[in-house]
Scaffold this motif. Structure first.
Motif, PDB file in Angstrom:
ATOM      1  N   VAL A 172       0.881  -1.166   0.000  1.00 59.98           N
ATOM      2  CA  VAL A 172       0.000   0.000   0.000  1.00 59.98           C
ATOM      3  C   VAL A 172       0.916   1.213   0.000  1.00 59.98           C
ATOM      4  CG1 VAL A 172      -1.641   1.329   1.404  1.00 59.98           C
ATOM      5  CG2 VAL A 172      -1.886  -1.145   1.238  1.00 59.98           C
ATOM      6  N   GLY A 173       0.561   2.253  -0.743  1.00 61.62           N
ATOM      7  CA  GLY A 173       1.462   3.394  -0.779  1.00 61.62           C
ATOM      8  C   GLY A 173       0.816   4.655  -1.311  1.00 61.62           C
ATOM      9  N   VAL A 174       1.642   5.710  -1.356  1.00 59.95           N
ATOM     10  CA  VAL A 174       1.176   6.989  -1.898  1.00 59.95           C
ATOM     11  C   VAL A 174       1.946   7.285  -3.181  1.00 59.95           C
ATOM     12  CG1 VAL A 174       0.486   7.949   0.328  1.00 59.95           C
ATOM     13  CG2 VAL A 174       2.834   8.285  -0.496  1.00 59.95           C
ATOM     14  N   LEU A 175       1.494   8.295  -3.910  1.00 49.96           N
ATOM     15  CA  LEU A 175       2.110   8.659  -5.175  1.00 49.96           C
ATOM     16  C   LEU A 175       2.722  10.037  -5.009  1.00 49.96           C
ATOM     17  CD1 LEU A 175      -1.082   7.400  -6.705  1.00 49.96           C
ATOM     18  CD2 LEU A 175       1.146   6.380  -7.259  1.00 49.96           C
ATOM     19  N   SER A 176       4.026  10.081  -5.043  1.00 52.60           N
ATOM     20  CA  SER A 176       4.637  11.353  -4.656  1.00 52.60           C
ATOM     21  C   SER A 176       5.578  11.980  -5.695  1.00 52.60           C
ATOM     22  CB  SER A 176       5.383  11.152  -3.340  1.00 52.60           C
ATOM     23  OG  SER A 176       6.493  10.306  -3.548  1.00 52.60           O
ATOM     24  N   PRO A 177       5.357  11.915  -6.968  1.00 55.34           N
ATOM     25  CA  PRO A 177       4.383  11.084  -7.676  1.00 55.34           C
ATOM     26  C   PRO A 177       4.874   9.662  -7.905  1.00 55.34           C
ATOM     27  CG  PRO A 177       5.485  12.537  -9.220  1.00 55.34           C
ATOM     28  CD  PRO A 177       6.042  12.847  -7.876  1.00 55.34           C
ATOM     29  N   ASN A 178       6.141   9.361  -7.610  1.00 53.73           N
ATOM     30  CA  ASN A 178       6.554   7.967  -7.702  1.00 53.73           C
ATOM     31  C   ASN A 178       5.968   7.188  -6.533  1.00 53.73           C
ATOM     32  OD1 ASN A 178       8.233   8.335 -10.038  1.00 53.73           O
ATOM     33  ND2 ASN A 178       9.668   9.414  -8.684  1.00 53.73           N
ATOM     34  N   GLN A 179       5.810   5.867  -6.718  1.00 53.04           N
ATOM     35  CA  GLN A 179       5.183   5.071  -5.676  1.00 53.04           C
ATOM     36  C   GLN A 179       6.076   4.974  -4.444  1.00 53.04           C
ATOM     37  OE1 GLN A 179       4.253   1.414  -7.678  1.00 53.04           O
ATOM     38  NE2 GLN A 179       2.675   2.375  -8.945  1.00 53.04           N
ATOM     39  N   LEU A 180       5.475   5.227  -3.284  1.00 51.99           N
ATOM     40  CA  LEU A 180       6.208   5.242  -2.024  1.00 51.99           C
ATOM     41  C   LEU A 180       5.379   4.455  -1.022  1.00 51.99           C
ATOM     42  CD1 LEU A 180       8.686   6.780  -0.721  1.00 51.99           C
ATOM     43  CD2 LEU A 180       6.980   8.422   0.094  1.00 51.99           C
ATOM     44  N   GLN A 181       5.933   3.349  -0.500  1.00 51.72           N
ATOM     45  CA  GLN A 181       5.153   2.483   0.392  1.00 51.72           C
ATOM     46  C   GLN A 181       4.866   3.141   1.738  1.00 51.72           C
ATOM     47  OE1 GLN A 181       5.639  -1.686   0.846  1.00 51.72           O
ATOM     48  NE2 GLN A 181       7.130  -1.821  -0.815  1.00 51.72           N
ATOM     49  N   VAL A 182       3.667   2.913   2.243  1.00 49.43           N
ATOM     50  CA  VAL A 182       3.313   3.348   3.606  1.00 49.43           C
ATOM     51  C   VAL A 182       2.600   2.187   4.291  1.00 49.43           C
ATOM     52  CG1 VAL A 182       3.073   5.787   2.955  1.00 49.43           C
ATOM     53  CG2 VAL A 182       1.066   4.298   2.903  1.00 49.43           C
ATOM     54  N   ASP A 183       2.381   2.297   5.604  1.00 49.56           N
ATOM     55  CA  ASP A 183       1.727   1.213   6.325  1.00 49.56           C
ATOM     56  C   ASP A 183       0.226   1.243   6.180  1.00 49.56           C
ATOM     57  OD1 ASP A 183       4.030   0.044   7.185  1.00 49.56           O
ATOM     58  OD2 ASP A 183       4.162   1.308   8.982  1.00 49.56           O
ATOM     59  N   GLN A 184      -0.333   2.458   6.215  1.00 49.00           N
ATOM     60  CA  GLN A 184      -1.782   2.526   6.064  1.00 49.00           C
ATOM     61  C   GLN A 184      -2.220   3.858   5.468  1.00 49.00           C
ATOM     62  OE1 GLN A 184      -3.557   2.039   9.914  1.00 49.00           O
ATOM     63  NE2 GLN A 184      -1.794   2.924  10.930  1.00 49.00           N
ATOM     64  N   LEU A 185      -3.430   3.825   4.945  1.00 43.74           N
ATOM     65  CA  LEU A 185      -4.025   5.031   4.368  1.00 43.74           C
ATOM     66  C   LEU A 185      -5.415   5.203   4.975  1.00 43.74           C
ATOM     67  CD1 LEU A 185      -3.079   4.559   0.604  1.00 43.74           C
ATOM     68  CD2 LEU A 185      -2.249   6.386   2.103  1.00 43.74           C
ATOM     69  N   TYR A 186      -5.737   6.456   5.331  1.00 48.36           N
ATOM     70  CA  TYR A 186      -6.997   6.758   6.007  1.00 48.36           C
ATOM     71  C   TYR A 186      -8.000   7.403   5.051  1.00 48.36           C
ATOM     72  CZ  TYR A 186      -4.167   6.195  10.194  1.00 48.36           C
ATOM     73  OH  TYR A 186      -3.341   5.696  11.161  1.00 48.36           O
ATOM     74  N   ALA A 187      -9.230   7.454   5.506  1.00 47.27           N
ATOM     75  CA  ALA A 187     -10.292   8.134   4.759  1.00 47.27           C
ATOM     76  C   ALA A 187      -9.789   9.502   4.318  1.00 47.27           C
ATOM     77  CB  ALA A 187     -11.530   8.293   5.628  1.00 47.27           C
ATOM     78  N   GLY A 188     -10.001   9.828   3.039  1.00 47.06           N
ATOM     79  CA  GLY A 188      -9.565  11.125   2.529  1.00 47.06           C
ATOM     80  C   GLY A 188      -8.268  11.043   1.750  1.00 47.06           C
ATOM     81  N   GLU A 189      -7.483   9.976   1.967  1.00 43.97           N
ATOM     82  CA  GLU A 189      -6.185   9.894   1.292  1.00 43.97           C
ATOM     83  C   GLU A 189      -6.287   9.197  -0.065  1.00 43.97           C
ATOM     84  OE1 GLU A 189      -2.555  10.094   4.084  1.00 43.97           O
ATOM     85  OE2 GLU A 189      -3.740   8.393   4.806  1.00 43.97           O
ATOM     86  N   VAL A 190      -5.265   9.454  -0.875  1.00 43.56           N
ATOM     87  CA  VAL A 190      -5.189   8.886  -2.215  1.00 43.56           C
ATOM     88  C   VAL A 190      -3.932   8.031  -2.285  1.00 43.56           C
ATOM     89  CG1 VAL A 190      -4.854   9.460  -4.654  1.00 43.56           C
ATOM     90  CG2 VAL A 190      -6.391  10.849  -3.254  1.00 43.56           C
ATOM     91  N   GLY A 191      -4.029   6.865  -2.876  1.00 44.07           N
ATOM     92  CA  GLY A 191      -2.835   6.028  -2.938  1.00 44.07           C
ATOM     93  C   GLY A 191      -2.971   4.899  -3.946  1.00 44.07           C
ATOM     94  N   TYR A 192      -2.080   3.905  -3.793  1.00 46.09           N
ATOM     95  CA  TYR A 192      -2.112   2.758  -4.698  1.00 46.09           C
ATOM     96  C   TYR A 192      -1.956   1.499  -3.866  1.00 46.09           C
ATOM     97  CZ  TYR A 192       2.847   1.883  -4.010  1.00 46.09           C
ATOM     98  OH  TYR A 192       4.054   1.561  -3.445  1.00 46.09           O
ATOM     99  N   LEU A 193      -2.310   0.374  -4.449  1.00 42.01           N
ATOM    100  CA  LEU A 193      -2.004  -0.901  -3.811  1.00 42.01           C
ATOM    101  C   LEU A 193      -1.681  -1.928  -4.870  1.00 42.01           C
ATOM    102  CD1 LEU A 193      -4.487  -3.215  -4.100  1.00 42.01           C
ATOM    103  CD2 LEU A 193      -5.597  -1.698  -2.492  1.00 42.01           C
TER     104      LEU A 193
END
Ligand code: GDP
Ligand code: MG
Length: 600
Positions: free
Chosen positions: A238-259
């Motif tokens: 699971v991760g965010v786009l910064s704009p390259n993919q960057l892994q994170v542990d979790q994403l909350y309501a309101g956030e944008v990311g990829y899996l």
């Protein structure tokens, strides 16, 4: 970042009004992308797109912006700019709370922009008007502001004047995003609902899904389920786009990311589907999901029959990559026994017209080193049979026998053309030539009009858009939507091996204009199969002149001479990147397939 410091927005703009340039500047100004690693137009990241200067795939980027000494997280979700993607646009809008409406201050509001603004308003987005290209000598931001106020009914008193190219107004835009666009609701405690706004296939990790968390929280390792496809997986990454993919542990309501979750086909995780947890399912999926229904087809052949298996493998891979692509192999046996008589149908979803077919062809040729022939795109007709059956039919050769057919239905679209008033006549003529039925004309300003027609999809899939552009010197734009399948009386004719289908009785009785109204596919059949380039109903010639020019090209090369000479010619041309395809007894160059679309 707390959800109150998140802003999710997209950019609505007509093509060439500066969306990519502005997106790049926003990334630069927020230090998201260093100037030195900044390739021109970061968001358009497929080679093909960059070469053509168009945005095909949706992408997203997370930016950090300091405002009043507070850190904000701005998520830009890109929307495709082409006329064929309104479903994808609507899904990325649904993932946002606000939108920048970027309009070229030297041009004005275009039909496509309008349609997207209405989509944004339907999704309750806050819209920030931005007038771009104010550095141009011809820029008239006041006039264009008034036009936006009149046409969209949007208050433009605080519209931002900007030059994405020169970097003017960028900071104002970033501040306005924080001030005006509402933060997402904090619903992290609810069961998970995440909206997919894009997905693509990665050869190593499987499908990569881009999403916006609407409710709940998603963690690495979670067992997730896609509510429409009902498939479940474990989220490996699971991760965010910064704009390259960057892994994170979790994403909350309101956030944008990829899996990624070792998903093998994009069909399992389609745009618009809702992601939820397998063990704590959301009660209802997010609204707006649409199933893909194939409407536009084209035949695809390898130039060299030996490449058939390679083509099949390549298509299978592409299918994993793109949910829009559906491959039908109605006569696979025949293909495999090396008798390619019937085109291999490539079914494309609603909205994926000529433009997309060329994209696929180019990718197949480039990435898989294949040499291909595509036939003119056609559409799916529904045949109602005397015995009550209905048959979906994309190819004249698959039609039920004449005696067993009761009626044929043909898909229709409603189109809206927006044009400066000087081109109204030319565009009405165009629509009328394509069996268009006039519905309405409105002046949206003193000098710009909106013209509405209904016409058969088959008439739109060819060069309609090109024609619209060339007849209006590039100033007109258009938007369309499907309106179903009206029933039509159909006349059938069989000439040599060729079916000729006309969906409009009038054309037949009037005589020679048939080619304009016939199946694009059968246009091709006409001049391939009928040696003298005539199409007949019984003994009556109903189409001849329109195709004679092409005939010269195609048939002069193909008729006469012995078979080995022809084969040699074929091989030579294939080598020379000229594409020829043997259909029945005749070799047809790619140019002929294209030429049938451009009879004028
Ligand atoms: P998009 O199709 O909306 O993504 O538009 P692009 O960002 O690709 O821009 C289209 C063209 O307009 C490119 O040639 C840009 O260099 C140019 N352009 C974009 N913004 C500006 C601007 O502020 N001023 C001027 N003069 N040209 C611009
Ligand atoms: Mg662009």
């Amino acid at each position: 970042v707390p959800s109150s410091n998140i802003r999710n927005f997209c950019i609505i703009a007509h093509i060439d009004h500066g969306k990519s340039t502005l997106a790049d500047k926003l990334l630069q100004m927020t230090g998201t992308v260093e100037s030195r690693e900044m390739k021109a137009q970061f968001l358009d990241n497929m080679d093909l797109e960059r070469e053509r200067g168009i945005t095909i795939k949706l992408q997203a980027a997370r930016m950090r912006f300091m405002y009043n000494n507070e850190a904000y997280c701005l998520n830009l979700i890109d929307t495709p700019g082409h006329v064929d993607f309104s479903y994808e646009v609507s899904r990325s809008l649904a993932a946002c709370e606000g939108a920048l409406l970027v309009v070229d201050a030297s041009q004005g509001v275009e039909a496509q922009t309008l349609a997207n603004v209405y989509l944004a308003l339907e999704n309750d987005l806050e819209i920030i008007p931005v007038l771009n290209k104010i550095d141009l000598p011809g820029a008239e931001p006041e006039r264009v502001s008034r036009e936006i106020e009149e046409v969209v009914g949007l208050d433009c008193s605080n519209a931002i004047y900007c030059s994405a190219k020169e970097g003017i107004g960028i900071n104002e835009i970033l501040s306005a995003i924080v001030q005006k666009i509402p933060p997402p609701q904090d619903t992290a405690e609810r069961p998970l609902r995440a909206l997919i706004f894009d997905s693509y296939y990665d050869a190593y990790r499987g499908v990569i899904v881009y999403f916006r968390v609407i409710d709940g929280t998603i963690r690495k390792g979670d067992r997730i389920m896609f509510m429409a496809s009902k498939k479940d997986y474990y989220a490996d990454e699971v991760g965010v786009l910064s704009p390259n993919q960057l892994q994170v542990d979790q994403l909350y309501a309101g956030e944008v990311g990829y899996l990624s979750a070792s998903i093998r086909s994009v069909a399992d995780a389609r745009v618009g589907d809702t992601i939820t947890h397998y063990s704590r399912k959301a009660e209802e999926s997010l609204s707006g999901y649409k199933e893909a229904t194939p409407m536009v087809f084209c035949g695809l052949f390898p130039v060299d029959a030996d490449q058939f298996n390679e083509l099949r493998d390549a298509l299978e891979k592409l299918q994993l990559n793109d949910a829009a692509l559906k491959v039908h192999i109605p006569f696979q046996e025949e293909f495999l026994s090396q008798k390619p008589q019937v085109p291999w149908d490539l079914a494309l979803d609603v909205g994926f017209l000529v433009f997309f077919i060329w994209k696929f062809q180019e990718r197949l040729e480039r990435e898989y080193n294949l040499s291909l022939i595509t036939t003119a795109p056609s559409v799916v007709y529904r045949v109602n049979c005397v015995n009550g059956d209905t048959v979906e039919c994309s190819n004249p050769s698959l039609l039920p026998e004449p005696g067993s057919r009761r009626s044929i239905e043909e898909p229709f679209v409603k189109i809206e053309m927006l044009t400066p008033k000087d081109y109204i006549g030319a565009l009405m003529e165009l629509a009328q030539d394509r069996r268009g039925e006039f519905k309405e004309i409105k002046f949206i300003t003193e000098i710009r009009a909106s013209i509405i027609y209904e016409l058969p999809l088959a008439e739109m899939v060819g060069d309609f858009f090109d024609q619209l552009k060339s007849r209006s010197k590039g100033y007109a734009s258009m938007e369309y939507s499907f309106i179903g399948l009206p029933s039509l009386i159909v006349i059938w004719a069989r000439n040599l091996n060729c079916f000729l289908i006309d969906t409009n009785l009038e054309y037949c009785t009037k005589g020679s204009e048939l080619t304009l109204g016939a199946f694009v596919f059968s246009k091709l059949c006409i001049h391939i199969v009928s040696g003298d380039g005539r199409a007949c109903i019984g003994s009556k010639v109903i189409a001849s002149e329109a195709i004679s020019a092409i005939r010269k090209d195609v048939l002069a090369k193909c008729y006469g001479g012995d078979i080995t000479r022809k084969k040699k010619l074929l091989r030579k041309q294939a080598e020379g990147k000229k594409r020829m395809k043997a259909i029945g007894r005749v070799d047809v160059p790619q140019e002929a397939f294209m030429a049938v679309l451009k009879l004028e």
